[in-house]
Every structure is written in structure tokens, then in C-alpha cells.
Write a protein that holds these residues in place. Structure first.
Motif, PDB file in Angstrom:
ATOM      1  N   TRP A 201       0.820  -1.219   0.000  1.00 34.46           N
ATOM      2  CA  TRP A 201       0.000   0.000   0.000  1.00 34.46           C
ATOM      3  C   TRP A 201       0.849   1.263   0.000  1.00 34.46           C
ATOM      4  CZ3 TRP A 201      -4.617   1.014  -1.561  1.00 34.46           C
ATOM      5  CH2 TRP A 201      -5.646   0.089  -1.439  1.00 34.46           C
ATOM      6  N   SER A 202       2.004   1.233   0.693  1.00 36.33           N
ATOM      7  CA  SER A 202       2.761   2.489   0.787  1.00 36.33           C
ATOM      8  C   SER A 202       3.287   2.899  -0.592  1.00 36.33           C
ATOM      9  CB  SER A 202       3.874   2.409   1.824  1.00 36.33           C
ATOM     10  OG  SER A 202       4.670   1.305   1.576  1.00 36.33           O
ATOM     11  N   TYR A 203       3.424   1.944  -1.498  1.00 38.44           N
ATOM     12  CA  TYR A 203       3.818   2.281  -2.877  1.00 38.44           C
ATOM     13  C   TYR A 203       2.771   3.215  -3.505  1.00 38.44           C
ATOM     14  CZ  TYR A 203       5.041   1.416  -7.799  1.00 38.44           C
ATOM     15  OH  TYR A 203       5.395   1.554  -9.116  1.00 38.44           O
ATOM     16  N   PHE A 204       1.487   2.986  -3.144  1.00 35.58           N
ATOM     17  CA  PHE A 204       0.411   3.779  -3.753  1.00 35.58           C
ATOM     18  C   PHE A 204       0.066   5.030  -2.960  1.00 35.58           C
ATOM     19  CE2 PHE A 204      -0.249  -0.560  -5.255  1.00 35.58           C
ATOM     20  CZ  PHE A 204      -0.163  -0.333  -6.617  1.00 35.58           C
ATOM     21  N   ILE A 205       0.062   4.921  -1.629  1.00 30.30           N
ATOM     22  CA  ILE A 205      -0.389   6.107  -0.878  1.00 30.30           C
ATOM     23  C   ILE A 205       0.751   6.859  -0.215  1.00 30.30           C
ATOM     24  CG2 ILE A 205      -2.809   5.419  -0.610  1.00 30.30           C
ATOM     25  CD1 ILE A 205      -2.260   4.360   2.091  1.00 30.30           C
ATOM     26  N   GLY A 206       1.967   6.429  -0.577  1.00 28.97           N
ATOM     27  CA  GLY A 206       3.145   7.224  -0.245  1.00 28.97           C
ATOM     28  C   GLY A 206       3.301   7.503   1.237  1.00 28.97           C
ATOM     29  N   PRO A 207       4.083   8.524   1.552  1.00 31.20           N
ATOM     30  CA  PRO A 207       4.389   8.825   2.954  1.00 31.20           C
ATOM     31  C   PRO A 207       3.274   9.628   3.637  1.00 31.20           C
ATOM     32  CG  PRO A 207       5.593  10.294   1.494  1.00 31.20           C
ATOM     33  CD  PRO A 207       4.777   9.407   0.611  1.00 31.20           C
ATOM     34  N   PHE A 208       2.203   9.896   2.935  1.00 31.84           N
ATOM     35  CA  PHE A 208       1.174  10.803   3.478  1.00 31.84           C
ATOM     36  C   PHE A 208       0.331  10.122   4.552  1.00 31.84           C
ATOM     37  CE2 PHE A 208       1.952  11.246  -1.045  1.00 31.84           C
ATOM     38  CZ  PHE A 208       2.774  12.344  -0.978  1.00 31.84           C
ATOM     39  N   PHE A 209       0.303   8.795   4.505  1.00 37.72           N
ATOM     40  CA  PHE A 209      -0.494   8.062   5.486  1.00 37.72           C
ATOM     41  C   PHE A 209       0.392   7.106   6.281  1.00 37.72           C
ATOM     42  CE2 PHE A 209      -3.213   9.705   2.249  1.00 37.72           C
ATOM     43  CZ  PHE A 209      -4.073  10.447   3.044  1.00 37.72           C
ATOM     44  N   ASN A 210       1.591   7.596   6.520  1.00 39.47           N
ATOM     45  CA  ASN A 210       2.618   6.895   7.269  1.00 39.47           C
ATOM     46  C   ASN A 210       2.070   6.231   8.538  1.00 39.47           C
ATOM     47  OD1 ASN A 210       5.227   6.254   8.117  1.00 39.47           O
ATOM     48  ND2 ASN A 210       5.385   8.169   9.292  1.00 39.47           N
TER      49      ASN A 210
ATOM     50  N   VAL B 204       4.268  12.595 -10.761  1.00 41.53           N
ATOM     51  CA  VAL B 204       5.656  12.885 -10.365  1.00 41.53           C
ATOM     52  C   VAL B 204       5.760  12.559  -8.883  1.00 41.53           C
ATOM     53  CG1 VAL B 204       7.419  14.687 -10.210  1.00 41.53           C
ATOM     54  CG2 VAL B 204       5.748  14.734 -12.076  1.00 41.53           C
ATOM     55  N   ARG B 205       6.479  11.463  -8.555  1.00 41.49           N
ATOM     56  CA  ARG B 205       6.423  10.954  -7.181  1.00 41.49           C
ATOM     57  C   ARG B 205       7.665  11.345  -6.365  1.00 41.49           C
ATOM     58  NH1 ARG B 205       1.882   7.895  -7.055  1.00 41.49           N
ATOM     59  NH2 ARG B 205       2.314   6.788  -5.129  1.00 41.49           N
ATOM     60  N   PHE B 206       8.049  12.616  -6.466  1.00 44.58           N
ATOM     61  CA  PHE B 206       9.049  13.209  -5.579  1.00 44.58           C
ATOM     62  C   PHE B 206       8.706  14.695  -5.480  1.00 44.58           C
ATOM     63  CE2 PHE B 206      11.263  14.976  -9.189  1.00 44.58           C
ATOM     64  CZ  PHE B 206      11.108  14.005 -10.183  1.00 44.58           C
ATOM     65  N   PRO B 207       9.197  15.358  -4.408  1.00 47.11           N
ATOM     66  CA  PRO B 207       8.714  16.723  -4.156  1.00 47.11           C
ATOM     67  C   PRO B 207       9.251  17.782  -5.129  1.00 47.11           C
ATOM     68  CG  PRO B 207      10.221  15.997  -2.418  1.00 47.11           C
ATOM     69  CD  PRO B 207      10.065  14.843  -3.343  1.00 47.11           C
ATOM     70  N   VAL B 208       8.375  18.308  -5.961  1.00 44.69           N
ATOM     71  CA  VAL B 208       8.695  19.458  -6.818  1.00 44.69           C
ATOM     72  C   VAL B 208       7.701  20.544  -6.407  1.00 44.69           C
ATOM     73  CG1 VAL B 208       8.713  20.354  -9.183  1.00 44.69           C
ATOM     74  CG2 VAL B 208       9.342  17.955  -8.745  1.00 44.69           C
ATOM     75  N   PRO B 209       8.222  21.715  -5.914  1.00 45.72           N
ATOM     76  CA  PRO B 209       7.294  22.744  -5.432  1.00 45.72           C
ATOM     77  C   PRO B 209       6.172  23.011  -6.434  1.00 45.72           C
ATOM     78  CG  PRO B 209       9.546  23.384  -4.972  1.00 45.72           C
ATOM     79  CD  PRO B 209       9.629  22.118  -5.775  1.00 45.72           C
ATOM     80  N   GLY B 210       4.935  23.070  -5.915  1.00 43.50           N
ATOM     81  CA  GLY B 210       3.767  23.345  -6.775  1.00 43.50           C
ATOM     82  C   GLY B 210       3.078  22.077  -7.253  1.00 43.50           C
ATOM     83  N   LEU B 211       3.796  20.947  -7.237  1.00 38.40           N
ATOM     84  CA  LEU B 211       3.170  19.709  -7.710  1.00 38.40           C
ATOM     85  C   LEU B 211       2.596  18.899  -6.540  1.00 38.40           C
ATOM     86  CD1 LEU B 211       5.499  18.480 -10.618  1.00 38.40           C
ATOM     87  CD2 LEU B 211       3.544  20.047 -10.672  1.00 38.40           C
ATOM     88  N   ARG B 212       1.817  17.866  -6.897  1.00 38.50           N
ATOM     89  CA  ARG B 212       1.022  17.134  -5.904  1.00 38.50           C
ATOM     90  C   ARG B 212       1.811  16.527  -4.747  1.00 38.50           C
ATOM     91  NH1 ARG B 212      -3.873  13.669  -8.699  1.00 38.50           N
ATOM     92  NH2 ARG B 212      -4.956  15.463  -9.539  1.00 38.50           N
TER      93      ARG B 212
ATOM     94  N   HIS C 121       4.710  17.328  -3.454  1.00 40.54           N
ATOM     95  CA  HIS C 121       5.208  18.370  -2.555  1.00 40.54           C
ATOM     96  C   HIS C 121       4.063  18.902  -1.678  1.00 40.54           C
ATOM     97  CE1 HIS C 121       6.614  22.542  -1.651  1.00 40.54           C
ATOM     98  NE2 HIS C 121       7.730  21.888  -1.398  1.00 40.54           N
ATOM     99  N   LYS C 122       2.907  19.139  -2.313  1.00 33.72           N
ATOM    100  CA  LYS C 122       1.742  19.634  -1.554  1.00 33.72           C
ATOM    101  C   LYS C 122       1.298  18.600  -0.521  1.00 33.72           C
ATOM    102  CE  LYS C 122      -0.469  22.581  -4.997  1.00 33.72           C
ATOM    103  NZ  LYS C 122      -1.557  22.643  -5.964  1.00 33.72           N
ATOM    104  N   GLY C 123       1.404  17.326  -0.903  1.00 37.78           N
ATOM    105  CA  GLY C 123       1.006  16.252   0.008  1.00 37.78           C
ATOM    106  C   GLY C 123       1.885  16.231   1.255  1.00 37.78           C
ATOM    107  N   LEU C 124       3.195  16.418   1.065  1.00 41.38           N
ATOM    108  CA  LEU C 124       4.108  16.404   2.215  1.00 41.38           C
ATOM    109  C   LEU C 124       3.821  17.593   3.136  1.00 41.38           C
ATOM    110  CD1 LEU C 124       7.454  15.380   0.456  1.00 41.38           C
ATOM    111  CD2 LEU C 124       6.007  13.957   1.913  1.00 41.38           C
ATOM    112  N   ARG C 125       3.537  18.750   2.501  1.00 41.59           N
ATOM    113  CA  ARG C 125       3.221  19.943   3.298  1.00 41.59           C
ATOM    114  C   ARG C 125       1.919  19.714   4.068  1.00 41.59           C
ATOM    115  NH1 ARG C 125       3.158  24.909  -0.447  1.00 41.59           N
ATOM    116  NH2 ARG C 125       1.015  24.191  -0.469  1.00 41.59           N
ATOM    117  N   ALA C 126       0.956  19.085   3.386  1.00 43.68           N
ATOM    118  CA  ALA C 126      -0.351  18.837   4.003  1.00 43.68           C
ATOM    119  C   ALA C 126      -0.204  17.898   5.200  1.00 43.68           C
ATOM    120  CB  ALA C 126      -1.290  18.222   2.969  1.00 43.68           C
ATOM    121  N   ARG C 127       0.632  16.896   5.049  1.00 41.14           N
ATOM    122  CA  ARG C 127       0.847  15.950   6.157  1.00 41.14           C
ATOM    123  C   ARG C 127       1.345  16.712   7.393  1.00 41.14           C
ATOM    124  NH1 ARG C 127       0.447  10.370   8.082  1.00 41.14           N
ATOM    125  NH2 ARG C 127       1.582  10.582  10.004  1.00 41.14           N
ATOM    126  N   LYS C 128       2.241  17.694   7.161  1.00 41.96           N
ATOM    127  CA  LYS C 128       2.780  18.494   8.288  1.00 41.96           C
ATOM    128  C   LYS C 128       1.658  19.296   8.947  1.00 41.96           C
ATOM    129  CE  LYS C 128       7.665  19.070   7.630  1.00 41.96           C
ATOM    130  NZ  LYS C 128       8.065  19.044   6.217  1.00 41.96           N
TER     131      LYS C 128
END
Ligand code: HEM
Length: 450
Positions: free
Chosen positions: A86-95, A192-200, A202-209
Motif C-alpha cells: 500500500w505504501s507504494y500507492f499512498i506514499g508517505p502521506f499516510f505513514n 511525479v512521485r518526488f517533491p517538486v514545489p507546486g506539484l502534488r 510536494h503539496k502532500g508532504l506539506r499537508a501531512r505536516k
């Protein structure tokens, strides 16, 4: 050209998994996203229950049908893991959400979390939810082009603040938390599955914080003061052996539970609204049952009377399964229905296409809620024939919560409005991630004459 995934160990009587892998990493990804049911039928007809191919960047073994679903979900020899799949699909946002934990550690968390889903707890969630549902549904403005999906999504998100968090928020903070939550969910489907400012991503990591900061800030008061909401329940949950969640666990589980509850409930209600618009005779039948209850505000125990809503809910989740596929990572060599599945493979249980198999369902693509009636019960043909909530150790912990929320909302809507779509309308369903209507499901919403 057919190719086997891996030769079985020498001397074993297992068979190798057949398949046509296609272009590495890509394989049939685009075709499966466009037409998941059609592609599954084709694959099943060509290769049978267990086959492999490249899908979503991985070597993926698809196991069709309820027998194979049972092997994987019941997971008797602990060969299938959730976390790495699952972490492959939902990434670090639902750690460290509970669905991403495995085996002993998962069981430990599940035992504690169960205390937040007991019957008395469900009663208090329902009490907390009822006024928000009435207020939300009453605020809808009838007319042409009323977008069901967008309104239900907003309603369930607002309810999440009341029932899940139980925190009074001013409009600005509500918007900030809701926005962060939406960004975290959306990030899982980023190309794009790494943080690029303005893209999803990056926004996801900020949202998690933002979400972490929010929950940590309110946590001491919840530990102290309690309440009838899920946040308080997770703070207080304790097993008979005195096991409790740490602060970090509570925050991780809250963020995950919000995600697990929101889109799934939204798409279930939207699918029900779609089929009830296409089948007005069913809409009237459910409305009659709602009025027969004779209570504007049903209590928890009244929900059993909504047998029509129950059948329509089950049929809608069969036709448009909110979590269409359940992935697992194979952590040691194993077998499914006599096929050798090596360590490192990703296995997927395609719940959506299982629900459309002609071997298990009569006229499988037809909306026919009566198939769940006591006389027919087609779902009883196999324990895993109908499994939109999964099964085994990770079976949805919120399934009764979901039923309660869906039935209460629909009851309130049926008592106030009638809705319809043009006879030839077919909704454009986006199946690239969790299913959702591309057009928001526009209907004509009319107030009922009193
Ligand atoms: C119609 C609505 C829902 C559907 C279709 C649904 C579906 C599912 C499915 C299929 C799984 C298992 C995933 C897997 O095995 O890989 C799952 C797990 C889970 N669901 Fe739901 N869900 C719904 C609503 C909810 C709600 C309302 C909540 C919370 C209040 C919730 C909380 C969870 C949690 C915490 C898990 C993980 C359980 C574990 O791993 O032990 N779900 N859900």
C-alpha cells in the motif's frame, strides 16, 4: 507472447504463473485504468484465475475470483504484507496508518483500535453526526445540474470534522484542515512521485505536516477531556491488558482514518444516487420505507428497518467497488490455488472485477438490488464473493460506521428531495484511482411537496 513469472522450486508440484508481461513497467496499465472490468475478463478467459503482467510499474500477479481472494486476504501462512504494497500507492502521506502495519504489530494496534468502534461508541458517533447531516442536506439548493458528488464530498468532509475530530473550528481553520486533507489524499495519485514545489507530491508532504501539527496541538485536551468523537476514542482506547496508543499512534491513525472513511463513503453514496436516479421505481420504494419509519431522526437501532437502502447499498458497492483492488507484497515464497508465487512479487485482489464475474453473479452488470434479498442472497455463494470491505486481519474496521453514515444521509435526502437524470444519461466514471464521476454527477434535484 506467454511467459511464466518464475519456475516453481524443483520437486514441487506447483505450477508457474502464466501471463503476457507487456512492456516493462508499463504493461497493460493504461488499458486496465480505462477498462478494469473488461481487461480482467479478458485476462481471466485467457489465463485463468492466476496470471501476471507489468502493471503500475511492478510485476503484478492478479488473482481472480473469491477462492483466490480468500487465500490472499486470510493469509494463513503470513506470506502477504500490506505495508510495502500500500505504501507504494499512498506514499508517505499516510505513514503508519493501521492498514500499513503488518502481522504482530498490526494485531497490537487493531486490538486497541477496536475499542473505538464498539456499539456504544457507534451510538455516540451517530448522535454527533445527526445534526450536521440535517443541516448539510437542508442547505442544498434544488435545481438542474446539482452535482451530487461534489455536495456529498463536502458533506462527508464537514461531518468528519464533527464526528472524527470533535473540535470546534473557525471557518479559516476548517478550510485549512480540509484543504490539507484533500492535498494529502490527492498526492497518492501523483504522476511525479518526488517533491517538486507546486506539484502534488510536494503539496502532500506539506499537508501531512499541517495535519500532524493540528492533531498534536489538540491532543492534550482530548486526552484530558474525552468526548464522543473518534479522536477522543483513540486517545482513551485501552485493551483489557492495559495497552494504549502513544501520541504518535493517535496522530497517525487519525490521519489515516480520515482518508479511509472519506472517499469510500462519498463514492458509495454517489453510486447509490446514480442508480436511484436511473431507477426511479427503486427511489420511490426507498422513500416509502423512509417515511414508514415515521421518525425524522432515526436512532442507531432504527437503521435495520431500512432493508431497501441496505440492498441498494450492497448492490452499488458491488457494481462500483469503492476500493477496486487490494494489493499485497509477497514476503516469502508461497502459492495461490496451486501456482508458485515468489517472494518480492506484488499480488492484487481485483475486488471490482470479482464483483462482475458471471461465474458468481447473474447478469453481473445489471443493477438488481434484489439479488441481495433474503430469497436470493447471491452473495452467499462464497464468503468472498461480495467483499467490498476486504477480509481477514485487515477487514475494514469502519464498516458499521460506513453503513450508519450512508443510511442516515440517504434517509435525510429521501425525505426532502426527489432527483433524476435524463433517460439516456450514463455517467462517465473515472477509474484511474478510486472511482469518481468525471462530471460530478449532475442531477435535477426537486424539493418534495410536503
Ligand atoms: C463504504 C465505505 C468503506 C469502504 C468501501 C471501505 C473499504 C475498506 C477496505 C476494502 C479495507 C481493507 C483494505 C485492505 O485489506 O487492503 C478497509 C480498511 C480500513 N478501513 Fe474502510 N472502508 C469504508 C469506510 C471506512 C470508514 C467509515 C472508516 C472509519 C471510520 C474506515 C476505516 C478503515 C480502516 C482503519 C481500515 C484498515 C483496517 C486494518 O488494516 O486493520 N473505513 N476499508
Amino acid at each position: 507472447m506467454t511467459s511464466v513469472l518464475a519456475p516453481p522450486p524443483q520437486g514441487s508440484d506447483l505450477k508457474p504463473v502464466p501471463g503476457v508481461p507487456g512492456v516493462p513497467y508499463i504493461g497493460s496499465t493504461l488499458a486496465v485504468m480505462r477498462d478494469p472490468i473488461g481487461m480482467a475478463r479478458k485476462r481471466y478467459a485467457e489465463y485463468g484465475a492466476v496470471s501476471w503482467g507489468w502493471l503500475l510499474g511492478q510485476r503484478m500477479v492478479t488473482v481472480h475470483g473469491p477462492e483466490a481472494a480468500e487465500v490472499v486476504l486470510v493469509n494463513r501462512d503470513k506470506a502477504f504484507a500490506n505495508g510495502p504494497a500500500w505504501s507504494y500507492f499512498i506514499g508517505p502521506f499516510f505513514n503508519r496508518g493501521i492498514m500499513l502495519l503488518d502481522f504482530e504489530e498490526h494485531l497490537h494496534h487493531r486490538r486497541i483500535m477496536q475499542q473505538a468502534f464498539t456499539r456504544p461508541r457507534l451510538h455516540s458517533y451517530m448522535d454527533a453526526m445527526a445534526p450536521g447531516i440535517v443541516k448539510g442536506v437542508e442547505s442544498w439548493e434544488p435545481g438542474q445540474g446539482f452535482k451530487v458528488y461534489d455536495h456529498i464530498k463536502k458533506l462527508t468532509l464537514d461531518l468528519a470534522v464533527d464526528v472524527f475530530m470533535g473540535v470546534e473550528l473557525d471557518d479559516a481553520e476548517r478550510a485549512r484542515v480540509n484543504g490539507a486533507f484533500i492535498d494529502a489524499v490527492r498526492a497518492g495519485t501523483a504522476y511525479v512521485r518526488f517533491p517538486v514545489p507546486g506539484l502534488r507530491w510536494h503539496k502532500g508532504l506539506r499537508a501531512r505536516k499541517v495535519l500532524e501539527e493540528f492533531f498534536y496541538r489538540h491532543l492534550p485536551a482530548k486526552r484530558e477531556g474525552g468526548g464522543g468523537d473518534l479522536f477522543a476514542a483513540l486517545c482513551q482506547a485501552e485493551t483489557d491488558d492495559g495497552e494504549r496508543f502513544t501520541d504518535e499512534d493517535v496522530v497517525n491513525h487519525m490521519i489515516f482514518a480520515l482518508m479511509a472513511a472519506h472517499d469510500t463513503t462519498t463514492i458509495t453514496l454517489t453510486t447509490m444516487a446514480y442508480y436511484l436516479a436511473k431507477h426511479p421505481e427503486w427511489q420511490e420504494r426507498l422513500r416509502e420505507q423512509s417515511f414508514e419509519l415515521g421518525k425524522a431522526q432515526p436512532g442507531f437501532d432504527d437503521l435495520d428497518a431500512f432493508t431497501g437502502i441496505d440492498m441498494v447499498m450492497k448492490e452499488s458497492m458491488r457494481l462500483v467497488t469503492p476500493v477496486p483492488a487490494l494489493p499485497r507484497k509477497v514476503v516469502k515464497d508461497t502459492s495461490v490455488l496451486g501456482f508458485h508465487v515468489p517472494e518480492g512479487t506484488t499480488v492484487v485482489v481485483p475486488m471490482l472485477s470479482n464483483h462482475h464475474m458471471a461465474e458468481w453473479w447473474s447478469d453481473p452488470d445489471r443493477f438488481d438490488p434484489e439479488r441481495f434479498s433474503p430469497e436470493r442472497r447471491e452473495d452467499k455463494a462464497h464468503k468472498y464473493a461480495w467483499a467490498p470491505f476486504g477480509g481477514g486481519a485487515h477487514k475494514c474496521i469502519g464498516l458499521h460506521f460506513a453503513g450508519m453514515q450512508v443510511k442516515t444521509i440517504l434517509h435525510q435526502v429521501l425525505q426532502r428531495y426527489r432527483w433524476s437524470v435524463p433517460a439516456r444519461y450514463e455517467w462517465p466514471l473515472d477509474t484511474t484511482s478510486l472511482p469518481s464521476p468525471k462530471d460530478g454527477l449532475p442531477v435535477r434535484l426537486e424539493p418534495l411537496e410536503q
